[in-house]
Design a protein around this motif. Structure first.
Motif, short mmCIF file in Angstrom:
data_model
loop_
_atom_site.label_atom_id
_atom_site.label_comp_id
_atom_site.label_asym_id
_atom_site.label_seq_id
_atom_site.Cartn_x
_atom_site.Cartn_y
_atom_site.Cartn_z
N ILE A 312 0.86 -1.19 0.00
CA ILE A 312 0.00 0.00 0.00
C ILE A 312 0.89 1.23 0.00
O ILE A 312 1.84 1.33 0.79
N ASN A 313 0.61 2.16 -0.90
CA ASN A 313 1.42 3.38 -0.97
C ASN A 313 1.32 4.17 0.33
O ASN A 313 0.25 4.23 0.93
N PRO A 314 2.43 4.82 0.74
CA PRO A 314 2.37 5.63 1.97
C PRO A 314 1.23 6.65 1.95
O PRO A 314 0.62 6.91 2.98
N ASN A 315 0.93 7.19 0.78
CA ASN A 315 -0.11 8.23 0.75
C ASN A 315 -1.49 7.70 0.33
O ASN A 315 -2.35 8.46 -0.11
N ASP A 316 -1.72 6.39 0.49
CA ASP A 316 -3.03 5.82 0.19
C ASP A 316 -4.09 6.54 1.04
O ASP A 316 -3.94 6.68 2.26
N SER A 317 -5.15 6.99 0.38
CA SER A 317 -6.12 7.86 1.08
C SER A 317 -6.89 7.13 2.18
O SER A 317 -7.55 7.76 3.00
N ARG A 318 -6.78 5.79 2.26
CA ARG A 318 -7.53 5.05 3.28
C ARG A 318 -6.79 4.92 4.60
O ARG A 318 -7.34 4.40 5.56
N ILE A 319 -5.54 5.41 4.63
CA ILE A 319 -4.79 5.26 5.89
C ILE A 319 -4.17 6.59 6.33
O ILE A 319 -3.45 7.25 5.57
N TRP A 320 -4.48 6.95 7.58
CA TRP A 320 -3.95 8.17 8.17
C TRP A 320 -3.32 7.89 9.52
O TRP A 320 -3.77 7.02 10.25
N PHE A 321 -2.27 8.65 9.81
CA PHE A 321 -1.67 8.65 11.14
C PHE A 321 -2.09 9.96 11.81
O PHE A 321 -2.09 11.00 11.15
N GLY A 322 -2.42 9.92 13.11
CA GLY A 322 -2.83 11.15 13.78
C GLY A 322 -2.19 11.31 15.14
O GLY A 322 -2.06 10.35 15.90
N GLN A 323 -1.75 12.54 15.42
CA GLN A 323 -1.24 12.86 16.76
C GLN A 323 -1.87 14.18 17.23
O GLN A 323 -2.49 14.88 16.43
N LEU A 324 -1.68 14.48 18.50
CA LEU A 324 -2.22 15.72 19.05
C LEU A 324 -1.18 16.83 18.96
O LEU A 324 0.03 16.56 19.07
N LEU A 325 -1.65 18.05 18.75
CA LEU A 325 -0.74 19.19 18.72
C LEU A 325 0.06 19.23 20.02
O LEU A 325 -0.49 19.03 21.10
N GLY A 326 1.35 19.47 19.88
CA GLY A 326 2.19 19.60 21.07
C GLY A 326 2.72 18.29 21.59
O GLY A 326 3.39 18.25 22.61
N MET A 327 2.38 17.19 20.92
CA MET A 327 2.88 15.89 21.37
C MET A 327 3.38 15.07 20.18
O MET A 327 2.80 15.12 19.09
N ASP A 329 5.83 15.12 18.03
CA ASP A 329 6.21 15.71 16.74
C ASP A 329 7.21 14.82 16.00
O ASP A 329 7.29 14.87 14.78
N HIS A 330 7.97 14.03 16.79
CA HIS A 330 8.96 13.16 16.13
C HIS A 330 8.27 12.11 15.26
O HIS A 330 8.82 11.68 14.25
N ILE A 331 7.02 11.76 15.63
CA ILE A 331 6.29 10.81 14.78
C ILE A 331 5.65 11.57 13.61
O ILE A 331 5.86 11.24 12.45
N SER A 332 4.92 12.63 13.92
CA SER A 332 4.16 13.35 12.88
C SER A 332 5.06 13.84 11.75
O SER A 332 4.81 13.56 10.57
N PHE A 333 6.09 14.59 12.10
CA PHE A 333 6.86 15.27 11.05
C PHE A 333 7.76 14.32 10.28
O PHE A 333 7.99 14.50 9.09
N ASN A 334 8.27 13.29 10.96
CA ASN A 334 9.11 12.33 10.23
C ASN A 334 8.26 11.46 9.30
O ASN A 334 8.69 11.13 8.20
N LEU A 335 7.05 11.12 9.73
CA LEU A 335 6.17 10.34 8.85
C LEU A 335 5.76 11.18 7.64
O LEU A 335 5.76 10.70 6.50
N ALA A 336 5.41 12.44 7.88
CA ALA A 336 5.00 13.32 6.77
C ALA A 336 6.15 13.50 5.79
O ALA A 336 5.96 13.44 4.57
N ALA A 337 7.38 13.65 6.32
CA ALA A 337 8.54 13.82 5.44
C ALA A 337 8.76 12.57 4.59
O ALA A 337 9.27 12.65 3.48
N ALA A 338 8.33 11.41 5.11
CA ALA A 338 8.48 10.16 4.35
C ALA A 338 7.28 9.90 3.43
O ALA A 338 7.18 8.84 2.83
N GLY A 339 6.35 10.84 3.37
CA GLY A 339 5.25 10.74 2.41
C GLY A 339 3.96 10.12 2.92
O GLY A 339 3.04 9.86 2.14
N TYR A 340 3.87 9.86 4.22
CA TYR A 340 2.63 9.27 4.78
C TYR A 340 1.59 10.36 5.03
O TYR A 340 1.93 11.54 5.16
N ASN A 341 0.33 9.96 5.11
CA ASN A 341 -0.75 10.90 5.46
C ASN A 341 -0.75 11.10 6.97
O ASN A 341 -0.96 10.14 7.72
N VAL A 342 -0.54 12.32 7.39
CA VAL A 342 -0.47 12.61 8.82
C VAL A 342 -1.34 13.82 9.14
O VAL A 342 -1.34 14.81 8.40
#
Ligand SMILES: Cc1cc2nc3c(=O)[nH]c(=O)nc-3n(C[C@H](O)[C@H](O)[C@H](O)COP(=O)(O)OP(=O)(O)OC[C@H]3O[C@@H](n4cnc5c(N)ncnc54)[C@H](O)[C@@H]3O)c2cc1C
Length: 388
Positions: A312-327, A329-342
């Motif tokens: 499954i492609n990292p940016n497949d529209s059926r899969i999202w990763f979610g975190q809360l603001l202020g918590m 960030d090492h997951i959110s921004f590194n995943l987004a940089a790798a092309g995942y939906n965050v």
């Protein structure tokens, strides 16, 4: 920790040195359990007594965990995150209102956010909380099969109408809609209602997402049954998978009332349940879309591995990763940089009204072994890299 999450330069790229310092200071405070307990009590008292503490709260916890006091206030944060490929979910975090005005207000706010979201690629989801739309006690009574009085009956009809109006608008505007999960003793009625919404509005794709809390040992079975229904009746399921935020309250109530706690007996059991459930979802992506709301690196890493396994492609529209603001960030921004939906949840609302949310965050960071330490270690690493 999987290596991808160790890149603190990417994780904190949006933070100025001053913001990095504030975060460090804040997590140090939050790590102190007695201080959080006293702080929460004093803050509650100060807010209730109308003491002028809002400025202090804003300058510390609020500005770290919340994006503003209204939708417009949040827009600079939405734009900033989007530059790094991270989407936003505006989360009106006013909780536990028992009169009709705030309930109608919550509806108006969510409908307004759907309009915003339609215009903004950076906002693919809207979200609301069931008890933002109806009194807790009403959900509880409904779920327990207790009869409503005439006025409760019409009150419940208004709750259903609020759900309908929001889901219909999300469907018409083609914006996805997350519906949060709360305490187990009100959740049955919410689940039933959300299922009905999925049946109606998820005919082509998952627009409406219910939340399952995997600290509950019964949720994977629930999902399997729902999947069967969806496959038979021809609708799609949207699932936000989280571990669950009401652990202590759940266990305390079960003990007090003498029933078996709905919560897994250990953290490890919750982790296994969460991971088994995301594996199950990945095997049923034809019917289920996933929003994985977690700050857990192992689960996030597992989801990445499963996506690779299922090609499954990292940016497949059926899969999202979610975190809360202020918590996390090492997951959110590194995943987004790798092309995942965050997507980040961006809580907002008047300072005094979002206090229950903020106190939950502080307590969660205190009580969850490792979480605060992990944030602190990462912040320390980045301070060192920047030579602060
Ligand atoms: C985007 C997003 C949306 C969210 N939406 C919701 C929501 O709608 N409803 C909701 O309830 N929560 C929600 N949460 C909060 C979530 O449920 C967790 O409280 C929080 O994310 C911490 O769990 P974690 O997966 O990040 O990982 P971790 O930090 O690894 O896990 C901590 C969690 O494990 C569980 N746990 C801890 N100790 C034990 C134990 N002894 N026995 C059993 N289980 C244990 C608890 O659920 C605890 O919160 C959301 C979180 C995110 C990021």
């Amino acid at each position: 920790m999987p290596q991808i999450f160790e890149d603190t330069q990417t994780a904190f790229a949006l933070k100025s040195d001053a913001e990095l310092e504030r975060a460090y200071f804040l997590f140090k405070l939050i790590g102190n359990q007695p201080l959080v307990k006293i702080g929460a009590a004093v803050t509650n008292f100060a807010i209730k007594s109308h003491l002028p503490v809002e400025g202090l709260i804003r300058a510390t916890v609020f500005d770290h965990f919340c994006a503003g006091i209204n939708e417009k206030d949040c827009m600079p944060t939405v734009d900033k995150l989007w530059v790094k490929g991270v989407s936003s979910v505006l989360d009106y975090s006013v909780e536990g209102k028992d009169t009709e005005d705030p309930l109608d207000n919550a509806l108006a706010v969510t409908l307004n956010i759907l309009d915003f979201a339609k215009e903004k690629e950076a906002m693919p989801f809207a979200v609301f909380k069931p008890t933002g739309y109806g009194r807790f006690i009403l959900f509880e009574k409904k779920g327990a099969g207790k009869p409503f009085s005439a006025s409760e009956k019409s009150e419940w009809d208004r709750v259903v109408k609020r759900f309908e109006a929001t889901c219909k608008k999300a469907h018409d505007l083609n914006v996805s809609l997350l519906i949060d999960a709360e305490e187990s003793w009100m959740q049955d009625a919410a689940d039933e209602l959300v299922e009905e919404m999925m049946r109606k509005f998820n005919r082509e794709k998952a627009v409406v997402f219910n939340t399952i809390q995997l600290y509950r040992w019964d949720r994977l079975e629930y999902l399997k049954k729902l999947q069967k229904k969806a496959a038979q009746e021809g609708f799609k399921i949207g699932i936000k998978a989280v571990r669950g935020a009401y652990l202590e309250k759940e266990n305390e109530r079960a003990e007090e009332k003498g029933y078996r706690s709905p919560i897994c007996s250990s953290k490890q059991e919750t982790d296994e349940n969460f991971n088994k459930t995301i594996s199950y979802i990945l095997e049923h992506l034809d019917t289920i879309s996933l929003f994985a709301g977690t700050h857990n690196e192992e689960s996030s890493w597992l989801l990445m591995q499963l996506m690779e396994k299922h090609q499954i492609n990292p940016n497949d529209s059926r899969i999202w990763f979610g975190q809360l603001l202020g918590m996390s960030d090492h997951i959110s921004f590194n995943l987004a940089a790798a092309g995942y939906n965050v997507a980040k949840y961006l809580p907002f609302g008047p300072v005094r009204d979002v206090m229950p949310y903020l106190i939950r965050r502080a307590e969660e960071n205190t009580s969850v072994a490792g979480q605060t330490n992990r944030e602190l270690e990462l912040l320390k690493k980045e301070r060192k890299r920047r030579k602060i």
